[in-house]
Design a protein around this motif. Sequence first.
Motif, PDB file in Angstrom:
ATOM      1  N   SER A   3       0.814  -1.201   0.000  1.00 43.52           N
ATOM      2  CA  SER A   3       0.000   0.000   0.000  1.00 43.52           C
ATOM      3  C   SER A   3       0.849   1.252   0.000  1.00 43.52           C
ATOM      4  CB  SER A   3      -0.908  -0.001   1.227  1.00 43.52           C
ATOM      5  OG  SER A   3      -0.129   0.092   2.403  1.00 43.52           O
ATOM      6  N   SER A   4       0.224   2.345  -0.389  1.00 44.45           N
ATOM      7  CA  SER A   4       0.844   3.654  -0.338  1.00 44.45           C
ATOM      8  C   SER A   4       0.418   4.339   0.950  1.00 44.45           C
ATOM      9  CB  SER A   4       0.380   4.483  -1.539  1.00 44.45           C
ATOM     10  OG  SER A   4      -0.984   4.805  -1.410  1.00 44.45           O
ATOM     11  N   THR A   5       0.762   5.634   1.079  1.00 43.76           N
ATOM     12  CA  THR A   5       0.349   6.380   2.247  1.00 43.76           C
ATOM     13  C   THR A   5      -1.149   6.622   2.263  1.00 43.76           C
ATOM     14  OG1 THR A   5       0.825   8.442   1.086  1.00 43.76           O
ATOM     15  CG2 THR A   5       2.580   7.520   2.456  1.00 43.76           C
ATOM     16  N   LYS A   6      -1.864   6.219   1.211  1.00 45.84           N
ATOM     17  CA  LYS A   6      -3.307   6.426   1.157  1.00 45.84           C
ATOM     18  C   LYS A   6      -4.075   5.278   1.783  1.00 45.84           C
ATOM     19  CE  LYS A   6      -2.903   9.222  -3.033  1.00 45.84           C
ATOM     20  NZ  LYS A   6      -3.215   9.328  -4.470  1.00 45.84           N
ATOM     21  N   GLY A   7      -3.412   4.301   2.333  1.00 43.94           N
ATOM     22  CA  GLY A   7      -4.091   3.163   2.937  1.00 43.94           C
ATOM     23  C   GLY A   7      -3.189   2.443   3.908  1.00 43.94           C
ATOM     24  N   THR A   8      -3.621   1.256   4.286  1.00 40.84           N
ATOM     25  CA  THR A   8      -2.854   0.434   5.214  1.00 40.84           C
ATOM     26  C   THR A   8      -1.511   0.058   4.608  1.00 40.84           C
ATOM     27  OG1 THR A   8      -4.925  -0.457   6.062  1.00 40.84           O
ATOM     28  CG2 THR A   8      -2.913  -1.681   6.564  1.00 40.84           C
ATOM     29  N   ARG A   9      -0.469   0.159   5.415  1.00 40.22           N
ATOM     30  CA  ARG A   9       0.876  -0.199   4.960  1.00 40.22           C
ATOM     31  C   ARG A   9       1.201  -1.645   5.331  1.00 40.22           C
ATOM     32  NH1 ARG A   9       4.197   4.505   7.756  1.00 40.22           N
ATOM     33  NH2 ARG A   9       2.398   4.434   9.154  1.00 40.22           N
ATOM     34  N   ALA A 287     -13.167  -8.545   5.776  1.00 36.82           N
ATOM     35  CA  ALA A 287     -14.010  -7.539   6.406  1.00 36.82           C
ATOM     36  C   ALA A 287     -13.190  -6.580   7.260  1.00 36.82           C
ATOM     37  CB  ALA A 287     -15.091  -8.219   7.247  1.00 36.82           C
ATOM     38  N   ILE A 288     -12.173  -7.091   7.942  1.00 34.75           N
ATOM     39  CA  ILE A 288     -11.340  -6.230   8.780  1.00 34.75           C
ATOM     40  C   ILE A 288     -10.601  -5.205   7.933  1.00 34.75           C
ATOM     41  CG2 ILE A 288      -9.238  -6.193  10.188  1.00 34.75           C
ATOM     42  CD1 ILE A 288     -10.210  -8.795  11.468  1.00 34.75           C
ATOM     43  N   PHE A 289      -9.935  -5.661   6.880  1.00 34.73           N
ATOM     44  CA  PHE A 289      -9.193  -4.713   6.038  1.00 34.73           C
ATOM     45  C   PHE A 289     -10.138  -3.716   5.383  1.00 34.73           C
ATOM     46  CE2 PHE A 289      -5.729  -7.639   6.667  1.00 34.73           C
ATOM     47  CZ  PHE A 289      -4.570  -6.888   6.456  1.00 34.73           C
ATOM     48  N   SER A 290     -11.339  -4.153   5.020  1.00 30.53           N
ATOM     49  CA  SER A 290     -12.306  -3.229   4.432  1.00 30.53           C
ATOM     50  C   SER A 290     -12.723  -2.157   5.431  1.00 30.53           C
ATOM     51  CB  SER A 290     -13.547  -3.995   3.945  1.00 30.53           C
ATOM     52  OG  SER A 290     -13.234  -4.812   2.840  1.00 30.53           O
ATOM     53  N   LYS A 291     -13.017  -2.563   6.663  1.00 31.54           N
ATOM     54  CA  LYS A 291     -13.426  -1.586   7.673  1.00 31.54           C
ATOM     55  C   LYS A 291     -12.294  -0.623   8.015  1.00 31.54           C
ATOM     56  CE  LYS A 291     -17.313  -3.780  10.027  1.00 31.54           C
ATOM     57  NZ  LYS A 291     -18.229  -2.621   9.860  1.00 31.54           N
ATOM     58  N   LEU A 292     -11.096  -1.135   8.174  1.00 33.45           N
ATOM     59  CA  LEU A 292      -9.981  -0.254   8.489  1.00 33.45           C
ATOM     60  C   LEU A 292      -9.747   0.757   7.360  1.00 33.45           C
ATOM     61  CD1 LEU A 292      -7.436  -2.726  10.136  1.00 33.45           C
ATOM     62  CD2 LEU A 292      -8.796  -0.964  11.276  1.00 33.45           C
ATOM     63  N   THR A 293      -9.860   0.300   6.121  1.00 34.88           N
ATOM     64  CA  THR A 293      -9.720   1.204   4.988  1.00 34.88           C
ATOM     65  C   THR A 293     -10.856   2.222   4.972  1.00 34.88           C
ATOM     66  OG1 THR A 293      -8.629  -0.530   3.716  1.00 34.88           O
ATOM     67  CG2 THR A 293      -9.485   1.353   2.478  1.00 34.88           C
ATOM     68  N   GLN A 294     -12.065   1.770   5.227  1.00 34.28           N
ATOM     69  CA  GLN A 294     -13.231   2.664   5.271  1.00 34.28           C
ATOM     70  C   GLN A 294     -13.005   3.804   6.255  1.00 34.28           C
ATOM     71  OE1 GLN A 294     -16.858   0.644   6.377  1.00 34.28           O
ATOM     72  NE2 GLN A 294     -17.807   2.520   7.136  1.00 34.28           N
ATOM     73  N   TYR A 295     -12.409   3.495   7.394  1.00 39.86           N
ATOM     74  CA  TYR A 295     -12.221   4.507   8.432  1.00 39.86           C
ATOM     75  C   TYR A 295     -10.875   5.237   8.324  1.00 39.86           C
ATOM     76  CZ  TYR A 295     -16.396   2.655  10.686  1.00 39.86           C
ATOM     77  OH  TYR A 295     -17.683   2.278  10.969  1.00 39.86           O
ATOM     78  N   GLY A 296     -10.128   4.986   7.257  1.00 44.13           N
ATOM     79  CA  GLY A 296      -8.920   5.761   6.999  1.00 44.13           C
ATOM     80  C   GLY A 296      -7.689   5.331   7.761  1.00 44.13           C
ATOM     81  N   TYR A 297      -7.642   4.081   8.212  1.00 46.38           N
ATOM     82  CA  TYR A 297      -6.444   3.598   8.900  1.00 46.38           C
ATOM     83  C   TYR A 297      -5.247   3.634   7.960  1.00 46.38           C
ATOM     84  CZ  TYR A 297      -3.232   0.381  11.264  1.00 46.38           C
ATOM     85  OH  TYR A 297      -2.127  -0.181  11.864  1.00 46.38           O
ATOM     86  N   GLN A 298      -4.136   4.222   8.411  1.00 43.41           N
ATOM     87  CA  GLN A 298      -2.941   4.330   7.582  1.00 43.41           C
ATOM     88  C   GLN A 298      -1.705   3.763   8.264  1.00 43.41           C
ATOM     89  OE1 GLN A 298      -2.353   8.190   5.797  1.00 43.41           O
ATOM     90  NE2 GLN A 298      -4.467   8.344   5.107  1.00 43.41           N
ATOM     91  N   GLY A 299      -1.914   2.985   9.314  1.00 41.03           N
ATOM     92  CA  GLY A 299      -0.787   2.329   9.960  1.00 41.03           C
ATOM     93  C   GLY A 299      -0.409   1.039   9.259  1.00 41.03           C
ATOM     94  N   TRP A 300       0.453   0.275   9.918  1.00 40.44           N
ATOM     95  CA  TRP A 300       0.960  -0.973   9.355  1.00 40.44           C
ATOM     96  C   TRP A 300       0.040  -2.147   9.673  1.00 40.44           C
ATOM     97  CZ3 TRP A 300       5.376  -1.976   6.451  1.00 40.44           C
ATOM     98  CH2 TRP A 300       6.230  -0.891   6.235  1.00 40.44           C
TER      99      TRP A 300
END
Length: 355
Positions: A3-9, A287-300
């Motif tokens: 991923s880039s800085t626009k999503g989960t790393r 579902a977890i990765f989708s929810k984290l992306t939905q809420y803007g998580y940008q950590g690892w």
Amino acid sequence: MTSSTKGTRGPGIFLAQFLSAEAPFDDLKNQAGWAASLGYKGIQLPTLGPQCIDLQRAAESQTYCDELNGICAEAGVAISELSTHLQGQLVAVHPAFDSLFDDFAPAHLRGRPQARTEWAVSQLKLAARASQRLGLSAHATFSGALLWPYLYPWPQRPAGLVEEGFAELARRWLPILDAFDEAGVDLCYELHPSEDLHDGATFERFLGAVGGHSRANILYDPSHMLLQQMDYLGFIDRYHPRIRMFHVKDAEFRPDARSGVYGGYQSWVDRPGRFRSLGDGQIDFKAIFSKLTQYGYQGWAVLEWECCIKDAAQGAGEGAAFISRHLITRAERAFDDFAGGTSSASRNRGLLGLD
């Protein structure tokens, strides 16, 4: 895909379960090369012991931290976060566990619980400065536990016991949280059975006791929630503003007629709830990765390998590809933008029949 800085790393891997005196787990250069060879882009470093990092030196020397980052960059990975799980455990220890947890402390502190706590607090403060020098934004730890022996209320807990326990926990952690705030780093508690912070309710109680401190955050690990029979997806909906770290760890819960959540003192392989390698358990990672992306998580997204069946080498070898398959690049525009028309206040009023 990474991923880039626009999503989960990711993918990243936590090295705690792999360290040894033998190569490739004996020093940071070898560890970084090993992780990169498996496809990982980040490594999460434990800080107790000499294999990964000299925590005191990292807190004091920018040159040393630049060298650590350089070693990792040369191998093709980055340091995702530091971990003080073991030191954090020692910030708060009920006397019933003194002897067992003494093993986490330097030899000269064993049998000296007050001195051991002071050392643990100093370790966390060093980790705040080291994280800052390494350019990191989050840090992993445990809360420790004063109340764990009183988890199940029989005999009933005396009135005020829980409140007093959390007040003391907050008193010990507030100076540490302030040190992380000064360093500009989020302190992320892994919510874990055996810790006073082990679910959403206990985290909320602690957060209230520390005045909603902005640096008191969560390391999200769904495996611990599944084994407690919690709604680990709903947890993201409720607590996503405080989720700043993510351990990608699988688990399964197989209820039977002999034992349940408590496990019956059985070994891990025989318990109804047990940790598994990625893809071998019941966690819904899509579902977890989708929810984290939905809420803007940008950590690892960091693999923590723990499995009572599959070998560590196989679990680590499979983990990078598993995480990579689940990474999501957040959409920058709506899928139906192509059909959109012009907009203005007067047009909108007209469409509503107001003009």
